[in-house]
Scaffold this active site. Structure first.
Site, PDB file in Angstrom:
ATOM      1  N   SER A   1       0.805  -1.220   0.000  1.00  0.00           N
ATOM      2  CA  SER A   1       0.000   0.000   0.000  1.00  0.00           C
ATOM      3  C   SER A   1       0.839   1.270   0.000  1.00  0.00           C
ATOM      4  CB  SER A   1      -0.928   0.013   1.221  1.00  0.00           C
ATOM      5  OG  SER A   1      -0.180  -0.048   2.411  1.00  0.00           O
TER       6      SER A   1
ATOM      7  N   HIS B   1       0.399   5.243   6.700  1.00  0.00           N
ATOM      8  CA  HIS B   1       1.010   5.737   5.460  1.00  0.00           C
ATOM      9  C   HIS B   1       1.435   7.196   5.546  1.00  0.00           C
ATOM     10  CE1 HIS B   1      -1.976   2.551   4.463  1.00  0.00           C
ATOM     11  NE2 HIS B   1      -0.900   2.043   3.890  1.00  0.00           N
TER      12      HIS B   1
ATOM     13  N   ASP C   1      -2.215   8.783   7.475  1.00  0.00           N
ATOM     14  CA  ASP C   1      -3.167   7.990   8.253  1.00  0.00           C
ATOM     15  C   ASP C   1      -2.394   7.091   9.224  1.00  0.00           C
ATOM     16  OD1 ASP C   1      -2.252   5.794   6.822  1.00  0.00           O
ATOM     17  OD2 ASP C   1      -4.101   5.503   5.673  1.00  0.00           O
TER      18      ASP C   1
END
Ligand SMILES: *[C@@H]1O[C@H](CO)[C@@H](O)[C@H](O)[C@H]1NC(C)=O
Length: 365
Positions: A39, A332, A329
């Site tokens: 991600s 990340h 977040d």
């Protein structure tokens, strides 16, 4: 007659010159970048799969020109920054939507929640594990053969592209340190686990090599124990990083560093470099103010302690001072932090940023 002959000769010379110019243009190699990862660099591959690990909704992408794309950031990822610095003039497309000539500038195979191990991330739903990303790359390599006409031209082309591989974070986050879902922490000591991951990783790198990859940037794992999520769950003061996690991450990184040295000394025609994302990140967290950061231990968007309990929710209002946050977040980085990580991966600012050279030098070989 003589005049007409001269005229015809001049036209033929002109045609010949134009043909060779067109030829030179066709053969000119643009910069290209192939991306494998999770991600941290996924740019949309998870959008159409059954997964909880998706980011194609606002406020993800709030600062990206195209809005939410599936990137797990408010804006660019570190590989977007690296691609730009390489001189690639348009964003590299996710494998899920790349086709035709677009694949010549590279393709992004990364998938959120994916790991080196097959089972990693399964509690979040579907994901494209490293070995499947490598299989997808084989399809892309076949497409390059089609576009360029033959295998030699394709091998020559692909051999000049940079292959960025950033895998392993989820093998800790969404596997080893999640004992309620996974057995690995009972089966392996942290040392044994790092060994097992590197062994599998080595196989995949060899597969990429067998399909033409020659320039590898192997990205180390960052300090997962310093993410807002780790701090929320395991830091007594919400600020001190979780050493149990960071220590395991360093074991993986030490082995990856050694692997780069081994590959470099055993390979006749390929080059490998290690990008020390751990050290670059540590720098940002330990010394945030020169970069303009003020908040290093909480997400700009999130829920609960340190905004780190879960990721940013659909249509949640994020912080407005995003350039002051290292984390977007619970897991990340913000675009701002990604930009610094990307820049330092491309052009090392400290000797410890990369080994034995940075991505700029790798690209120039
Ligand atoms: C790249 O790899 C080749 C083959 O192993 C080696 O001869 C060359 O020195 C390497 N380049 C750099 C800059 O290390």
């Amino acid at each position: 007659m003589a005049a007409r002959g001269a005229w015809a000769a001049a036209v033929m010379v002109m045609v010949a010159v134009m043909m060779s110019l067109a030829n030179a243009q066709r053969q000119q190699q643009g910069p290209c970048l192939f991306v494998f990862g999770d991600s941290l660099v996924d740019n949309g591959n998870n959008n159409n799969i059954q997964s909880l690990a998706r980011a194609n909704y606002l406020p993800y992408g709030v600062d990206y020109p195209d809005g939410p794309t599936g990137r797990f950031s408010n804006g660019k990822t570190s590989v977007d920054v690296i691609a730009e610095l390489l001189g690639i003039d348009q964003p590299i497309l996710p494998y899920s939507s790349a086709s035709g000539q677009d694949v010549l500038r590279g393709v992004n195979f990364a998938s959120a929640a994916a790991g080196i191990r097959q089972e990693t991330g399964m509690q979040l739903g579907a994901r494209i594990a490293f070995s499947e990303q490598v299989n997808n790359y084989k399809n892309t390599a076949a497409e390059v053969v089609n576009i360029l006409g033959d295998e030699d031209s394709a091998a020559n082309y692909i051999g000049k592209c940079v292959f960025s591989v950033g895998m392993g974070s989820n093998d800790y986050l969404n596997n080893y340190f999640m004992p309620q879902y996974y057995q690995t922490s009972q089966q392996y000591t942290p040392e044994e686990y790092a060994d097992a991951l590197i062994q599998e990783y080595t196989h995949q790198i060899q597969a990429l090599y067998n399909y033409g990859a020659r320039k590898f940037a192997l990205i180390g794992i960052s300090q997962i124990g310093c993410s807002p999520n780790s701090l929320a769950q395991g830091s007594p003061d919400g600020r001190t990083c979780v050493e149990r996690i960071n220590g395991a991450n360093r074991m993986f990184n030490d082995r990856l560093y050694t692997l780069v040295d081994e590959f470099n000394s055993n390979s006749q025609d390929a080059n490998f470099t290690y990008i020390n994302a751990y050290a670059i990140f540590q720098d940002l967290i330990a010394n945030p103010s020169p970069y303009g950061f003020r908040v290093t231990n909480a997400g700009c968007c999130g829920v609960g302690r340190n905004n780190g309990q879960i990721t940013c929710l659909p249509l949640q209002t994020p912080c407005s001072n995003r350039e002051e946050y290292v984390f977007w977040d619970a897991f990340h980085p913000t675009e701002r932090a990604n930009t610094i990580i990307g820049r330092r991966s491309f052009r090392a600012e400290k000797a410890s940023d990369s080994h034995p050279y940075d991505i700029r030098q790798l690209a120039q070989i």
